[in-house]
Design a protein around this motif. Sequence first.
Motif, PDB file in Angstrom:
ATOM      1  N   ARG A 118     -39.713 -44.611  12.092  1.00  0.00           N
ATOM      2  CA  ARG A 118     -41.174 -44.598  12.230  1.00  0.00           C
ATOM      3  C   ARG A 118     -41.831 -43.413  11.499  1.00  0.00           C
ATOM      4  O   ARG A 118     -42.918 -42.963  11.873  1.00  0.00           O
ATOM      5  CB  ARG A 118     -41.581 -44.601  13.709  1.00  0.00           C
ATOM      6  N   VAL A 119     -41.183 -42.921  10.462  1.00  0.00           N
ATOM      7  CA  VAL A 119     -41.765 -41.867   9.619  1.00  0.00           C
ATOM      8  C   VAL A 119     -42.491 -42.563   8.466  1.00  0.00           C
ATOM      9  O   VAL A 119     -41.856 -43.219   7.644  1.00  0.00           O
ATOM     10  CB  VAL A 119     -40.685 -40.918   9.072  1.00  0.00           C
ATOM     11  N   LYS A 129     -56.285 -49.044  11.354  1.00  0.00           N
ATOM     12  CA  LYS A 129     -55.307 -48.445  12.265  1.00  0.00           C
ATOM     13  C   LYS A 129     -53.910 -48.849  11.792  1.00  0.00           C
ATOM     14  O   LYS A 129     -53.554 -50.024  11.812  1.00  0.00           O
ATOM     15  CB  LYS A 129     -55.543 -48.930  13.694  1.00  0.00           C
ATOM     16  N   LEU A 130     -53.120 -47.858  11.358  1.00  0.00           N
ATOM     17  CA  LEU A 130     -51.729 -48.110  10.979  1.00  0.00           C
ATOM     18  C   LEU A 130     -50.869 -48.115  12.229  1.00  0.00           C
ATOM     19  O   LEU A 130     -50.875 -47.167  13.009  1.00  0.00           O
ATOM     20  CB  LEU A 130     -51.238 -47.024  10.011  1.00  0.00           C
ATOM     21  N   ARG A 131     -50.112 -49.186  12.436  1.00  0.00           N
ATOM     22  CA  ARG A 131     -49.217 -49.306  13.581  1.00  0.00           C
ATOM     23  C   ARG A 131     -47.816 -49.555  13.047  1.00  0.00           C
ATOM     24  O   ARG A 131     -47.567 -50.557  12.366  1.00  0.00           O
ATOM     25  CB  ARG A 131     -49.653 -50.447  14.492  1.00  0.00           C
ATOM     26  N   LEU A 132     -46.896 -48.631  13.315  1.00  0.00           N
ATOM     27  CA  LEU A 132     -45.558 -48.695  12.730  1.00  0.00           C
ATOM     28  C   LEU A 132     -44.504 -49.115  13.743  1.00  0.00           C
ATOM     29  O   LEU A 132     -44.437 -48.578  14.847  1.00  0.00           O
ATOM     30  CB  LEU A 132     -45.162 -47.335  12.152  1.00  0.00           C
ATOM     31  N   GLY A 133     -43.684 -50.063  13.333  1.00  0.00           N
ATOM     32  CA  GLY A 133     -42.435 -50.344  14.022  1.00  0.00           C
ATOM     33  C   GLY A 133     -41.316 -49.596  13.315  1.00  0.00           C
ATOM     34  O   GLY A 133     -41.549 -48.857  12.361  1.00  0.00           O
ATOM     35  N   ASN A 134     -40.109 -49.818  13.782  1.00  0.00           N
ATOM     36  CA  ASN A 134     -38.965 -49.119  13.198  1.00  0.00           C
ATOM     37  C   ASN A 134     -38.266 -50.007  12.175  1.00  0.00           C
ATOM     38  O   ASN A 134     -38.182 -51.219  12.335  1.00  0.00           O
ATOM     39  CB  ASN A 134     -37.969 -48.715  14.290  1.00  0.00           C
ATOM     40  N   LEU A 135     -37.779 -49.392  11.100  1.00  0.00           N
ATOM     41  CA  LEU A 135     -36.995 -50.082  10.077  1.00  0.00           C
ATOM     42  C   LEU A 135     -35.567 -49.588  10.216  1.00  0.00           C
ATOM     43  O   LEU A 135     -35.283 -48.416   9.971  1.00  0.00           O
ATOM     44  CB  LEU A 135     -37.548 -49.772   8.682  1.00  0.00           C
ATOM     45  N   ASN A 136     -34.655 -50.485  10.625  1.00  0.00           N
ATOM     46  CA  ASN A 136     -33.281 -50.033  10.861  1.00  0.00           C
ATOM     47  C   ASN A 136     -32.492 -49.937   9.564  1.00  0.00           C
ATOM     48  O   ASN A 136     -33.014 -50.201   8.477  1.00  0.00           O
ATOM     49  CB  ASN A 136     -32.585 -50.930  11.896  1.00  0.00           C
ATOM     50  N   ALA A 137     -31.212 -49.568   9.678  1.00  0.00           N
ATOM     51  CA  ALA A 137     -30.382 -49.325   8.502  1.00  0.00           C
ATOM     52  C   ALA A 137     -30.180 -50.581   7.666  1.00  0.00           C
ATOM     53  O   ALA A 137     -29.861 -50.487   6.473  1.00  0.00           O
ATOM     54  CB  ALA A 137     -29.025 -48.759   8.936  1.00  0.00           C
ATOM     55  N   ARG A 138     -30.366 -51.746   8.261  1.00  0.00           N
ATOM     56  CA  ARG A 138     -30.193 -52.999   7.530  1.00  0.00           C
ATOM     57  C   ARG A 138     -31.503 -53.533   6.975  1.00  0.00           C
ATOM     58  O   ARG A 138     -31.570 -54.652   6.488  1.00  0.00           O
ATOM     59  CB  ARG A 138     -29.563 -54.048   8.441  1.00  0.00           C
ATOM     60  N   GLY A 139     -32.562 -52.721   7.046  1.00  0.00           N
ATOM     61  CA  GLY A 139     -33.843 -53.146   6.512  1.00  0.00           C
ATOM     62  C   GLY A 139     -34.596 -54.112   7.390  1.00  0.00           C
ATOM     63  O   GLY A 139     -35.550 -54.751   6.941  1.00  0.00           O
TER      64      GLY A 139
END
Length: 322
Positions: A75-76, A91-101
């Motif tokens: 979430r950076v 409004k920017l709302r971020l989820g997480n992007l895991n190692a597999r994209g």
Amino acid sequence: MSDFAAPLPVLARYAVLVDVGYIYAAGGELLFGTSSRREYRVDAVSLIQAVTKHADELFRGELLRVYWYDAARDRVPTIDQRVVAQMPWVKLRLGNLNARGQQKGVDANIRADMEALARHRAITDAVLIAGDEDMVPAVEAAQAFGVRVHLWGIEPPYGTNQAERLVWESDTVDVLDGPFLRPYFTRNPTVEQPRPDIQATVPSPAQLFGERHFRQTGPISRNSHVASTGPMPRLGPDRRQVEEAGEHVAHKWILTRGSDNIRDLLPGPILPPVIDKELLVEAEKELGQSLRPYQEAREWLRDAFWARVHREFGIGVGKSRG
């Protein structure tokens, strides 16, 4: 007898909620035949402005804000996402992007915001740009609070790229076509091909993968099909790209075939031969190379396909072998 003036038309107060993963992937598929973000760049700021202008032309009222749902590693935010976050009324709302994209938490953010806006009477209308069937409960909840939901999609090059139930449940449906999107999508330059005078010593990607020719001096035999069930050759496909292709093909399957047809494949992990061949052909088309000499890569492809299907239906993941 007193005269009463006719009531004024009700002004809308609306929000625009954008699933960035959907609009980028569907736009890339439409314009370039690929959904991989590595293949093209998107001018997010101009795209948001165009979407906002389009909404303003359709609705008589006030824009509350645009919600821009994307994902980033841990979430950076990236530089582009930071620019979006500084835009007014966005409004920017971020989820997480895991190692597999893979994006995690984006759908949940959209559902939570839509339901909260409706519950607190912050909006009368919601524009939703998305395609996943997971959005249906949020649409139904917003409508229960009296909010009209307007679904916008990206023109599909074939079939459909939005879940049928999501289309059914929405109050209105609109499509953003190629001419609308094209000014904001730019194809990344392709890698320069080797000069003819050095092709003998430095093989091109087409020689390596398309025509299946390999260096005569290397440890890989020209008859690579003999060892197709053994370890991956040193110059084989990239695992992450193969898995992304498998997930993308599965995503299109889920959207175009619908939940009822996909459930016929469960529990897996063996795919019917016709579907297995279609998976291979579609993945090779997206990757731009053949996977047929690489048994292990084909297993990665099947596993990624099943991972997406199983995640959609909330059941465990098996492994494809053989």
